[in-house]
Design a protein around this motif. Structure first.
Motif, PDB file in Angstrom:
ATOM      1  N   GLY A   1     -16.978 -39.739 -14.507  1.00  0.00           N
ATOM      2  CA  GLY A   1     -17.073 -38.475 -15.210  1.00  0.00           C
ATOM      3  C   GLY A   1     -15.866 -37.573 -15.028  1.00  0.00           C
ATOM      4  O   GLY A   1     -15.844 -36.446 -15.529  1.00  0.00           O
ATOM      5  N   LEU A   2     -14.837 -38.065 -14.317  1.00  0.00           N
ATOM      6  CA  LEU A   2     -13.644 -37.254 -14.094  1.00  0.00           C
ATOM      7  C   LEU A   2     -12.745 -37.208 -15.324  1.00  0.00           C
ATOM      8  O   LEU A   2     -11.958 -36.274 -15.494  1.00  0.00           O
ATOM      9  N   VAL A   3     -12.863 -38.215 -16.167  1.00  0.00           N
ATOM     10  CA  VAL A   3     -12.064 -38.299 -17.400  1.00  0.00           C
ATOM     11  C   VAL A   3     -12.987 -38.689 -18.535  1.00  0.00           C
ATOM     12  O   VAL A   3     -13.973 -39.415 -18.341  1.00  0.00           O
ATOM     13  N   GLU A   4     -12.699 -38.198 -19.735  1.00  0.00           N
ATOM     14  CA  GLU A   4     -13.431 -38.617 -20.916  1.00  0.00           C
ATOM     15  C   GLU A   4     -12.457 -38.952 -22.033  1.00  0.00           C
ATOM     16  O   GLU A   4     -11.316 -38.480 -22.039  1.00  0.00           O
ATOM     17  N   GLN A   5     -12.920 -39.770 -22.974  1.00  0.00           N
ATOM     18  CA  GLN A   5     -12.075 -40.189 -24.085  1.00  0.00           C
ATOM     19  C   GLN A   5     -12.653 -39.699 -25.401  1.00  0.00           C
ATOM     20  O   GLN A   5     -13.863 -39.818 -25.639  1.00  0.00           O
ATOM     21  N   ASN A   6     -11.786 -39.116 -26.229  1.00  0.00           N
ATOM     22  CA  ASN A   6     -12.193 -38.684 -27.562  1.00  0.00           C
ATOM     23  C   ASN A   6     -12.417 -39.921 -28.421  1.00  0.00           C
ATOM     24  O   ASN A   6     -11.487 -40.713 -28.621  1.00  0.00           O
ATOM     25  N   PRO A   7     -13.629 -40.120 -28.936  1.00  0.00           N
ATOM     26  CA  PRO A   7     -13.902 -41.344 -29.696  1.00  0.00           C
ATOM     27  C   PRO A   7     -13.126 -41.435 -31.012  1.00  0.00           C
ATOM     28  O   PRO A   7     -12.987 -42.527 -31.567  1.00  0.00           O
ATOM     29  N   VAL A   8     -12.632 -40.314 -31.507  1.00  0.00           N
ATOM     30  CA  VAL A   8     -11.887 -40.318 -32.768  1.00  0.00           C
ATOM     31  C   VAL A   8     -10.390 -40.523 -32.524  1.00  0.00           C
ATOM     32  O   VAL A   8      -9.768 -41.455 -33.040  1.00  0.00           O
ATOM     33  N   SER A   9      -9.803 -39.663 -31.700  1.00  0.00           N
ATOM     34  CA  SER A   9      -8.361 -39.749 -31.452  1.00  0.00           C
ATOM     35  C   SER A   9      -8.011 -40.823 -30.436  1.00  0.00           C
ATOM     36  O   SER A   9      -6.860 -41.260 -30.376  1.00  0.00           O
ATOM     37  N   ARG A  10      -8.981 -41.221 -29.615  1.00  0.00           N
ATOM     38  CA  ARG A  10      -8.800 -42.187 -28.529  1.00  0.00           C
ATOM     39  C   ARG A  10      -7.940 -41.644 -27.400  1.00  0.00           C
ATOM     40  O   ARG A  10      -7.492 -42.392 -26.532  1.00  0.00           O
ATOM     41  N   ASN A  11      -7.682 -40.352 -27.410  1.00  0.00           N
ATOM     42  CA  ASN A  11      -6.906 -39.721 -26.349  1.00  0.00           C
ATOM     43  C   ASN A  11      -7.822 -39.346 -25.194  1.00  0.00           C
ATOM     44  O   ASN A  11      -9.047 -39.342 -25.317  1.00  0.00           O
ATOM     45  N   TYR A  12      -7.219 -38.980 -24.074  1.00  0.00           N
ATOM     46  CA  TYR A  12      -7.964 -38.730 -22.846  1.00  0.00           C
ATOM     47  C   TYR A  12      -7.844 -37.267 -22.417  1.00  0.00           C
ATOM     48  O   TYR A  12      -6.835 -36.612 -22.662  1.00  0.00           O
ATOM     49  N   ALA A  13      -8.881 -36.793 -21.754  1.00  0.00           N
ATOM     50  CA  ALA A  13      -8.901 -35.417 -21.243  1.00  0.00           C
ATOM     51  C   ALA A  13      -9.746 -35.386 -19.976  1.00  0.00           C
ATOM     52  O   ALA A  13     -10.456 -36.347 -19.655  1.00  0.00           O
ATOM     53  N   LEU A  14      -9.659 -34.275 -19.239  1.00  0.00           N
ATOM     54  CA  LEU A  14     -10.490 -34.122 -18.052  1.00  0.00           C
ATOM     55  C   LEU A  14     -11.966 -34.113 -18.438  1.00  0.00           C
ATOM     56  O   LEU A  14     -12.358 -33.515 -19.441  1.00  0.00           O
ATOM     57  N   GLY A  15     -12.786 -34.755 -17.625  1.00  0.00           N
ATOM     58  CA  GLY A  15     -14.214 -34.814 -17.875  1.00  0.00           C
ATOM     59  C   GLY A  15     -14.977 -33.726 -17.143  1.00  0.00           C
ATOM     60  O   GLY A  15     -14.407 -32.946 -16.368  1.00  0.00           O
ATOM     61  N   PRO A  16     -16.281 -33.672 -17.347  1.00  0.00           N
ATOM     62  CA  PRO A  16     -17.106 -32.604 -16.755  1.00  0.00           C
ATOM     63  C   PRO A  16     -17.103 -32.611 -15.232  1.00  0.00           C
ATOM     64  O   PRO A  16     -17.187 -31.553 -14.602  1.00  0.00           O
ATOM     65  N   GLU A  17     -16.992 -33.780 -14.600  1.00  0.00           N
ATOM     66  CA  GLU A  17     -16.984 -33.820 -13.143  1.00  0.00           C
ATOM     67  C   GLU A  17     -15.716 -33.202 -12.567  1.00  0.00           C
ATOM     68  O   GLU A  17     -15.727 -32.664 -11.457  1.00  0.00           O
TER      69      GLU A  17
END
Length: 264
Positions: A59-75
């Motif tokens: 949960g530290l990172v999440e991926q945008n299902p459309v752009s496939r890019n990565y960002a910080l996750g809720p954890e």
């Protein structure tokens, strides 16, 4: 494979995963493409993907299902909140910011280092009616841009500074034309000689500032205090007076940090 080899491989994987997490965090909440992560980490695409999958599972990172890019996750947000409860630079600096603004009559700032950037956490207004607007809360600039960011850069150990110079050089080339390598070199040398940084209107004409670094008990550079004013209020004598105020308050903040973190 021996136990030592297994442990060494596991530690390397943890190091790589955490370095990728740091790279994503440096984008300040924006999504990061895979190409940027492979380029900045020096790792192969399969390795980066494997590390990212582990971070996503936690949960530290999440991926945008459309752009496939990565960002910080809720954890990551939860971890950040927990760390902030123990260590919040603004909490330690608030009294000093008020004292600096009251004593100088100008605007005082505290900024925190975020990777290759400096982020303004707070701006405390002084009584002088004409104010510079070069720096506002939330503004993010590459290290070296502005007095506080230059103080952070110059306070780094030589080895770390050399690596950081490589990282910020392309950033400065995009929109910070006056911050040439020669100007940055000269500013670092001047800051190290004086013990404080001067921004003589390089970012915004007529907006000058003095900055000093704030260090953790470990010696790591955390951020900076700065005072900004219009150029007519920044004569040489006053620069020295403001620098003394800033150095005094930075020492107070560092003493608070040592007490809080059990170093005294």
């Amino acid at each position: 494979m021996t136990t030592a080899q297994v442990e060494s491989g596991g530690a390397q994987s943890v190091d790589r995963a955490l370095s990728l997490l740091t790279l994503i965090a440096r984008w300040g909440g924006e999504e990061v493409p895979m190409t940027a992560l492979t380029a900045q980490s020096g790792l192969s695409r399969p390795t980066v993907r494997r590390m990212l999958l582990a971070l996503m599972r936690s949960g530290l990172v999440e991926q945008n299902p459309v752009s496939r890019n990565y960002a910080l996750g809720p954890e990551s947000y939860v971890v950040g909140l927990m760390a902030q409860r123990r260590f919040n630079l603004l909490d330690f600096a608030m009294d000093s910011l008020k004292d600096l603004a009251a004593e100088s009559g100008d605007s005082s700032f505290v900024s925190m280092r975020r990777g290759a950037y400096s982020v303004c956490l707070h701006r405390e207004e002084g009584s002088y009616p004409i104010r510079t607007q070069a720096l506002q809360v939330g503004y993010r600039h590459p290290l070296g841009v502005g007095a506080g960011a230059m103080a952070i850069l110059a306070a780094m150990p030589d080895e770390e500074l050399a690596m950081m110079r490589q990282e910020i050089t392309p950033l400065l080339a995009k929109g910070y034309d006056r911050y040439t390598p020669e100007v940055v070199d000269q500013s670092i040398a001047q800051c190290r000689q004086n013990g404080w940084a001067l921004n003589p209107g390089l970012y915004l004409a007529n907006s000058w500032a003095i900055g000093v670094a704030i260090k953790a008990p470990t010696g790591d550079v955390l951020g900076a205090l700065s005072i900004a004013a219009i150029d007519s209020r920044m004569g040489e004598d006053r620069q020295k007076d403001l620098a003394k105020m800033l150095l005094r308050e930075a020492a107070k903040i560092e003493a608070k940090l040592r007490r809080k973190l059990g170093y005294t």
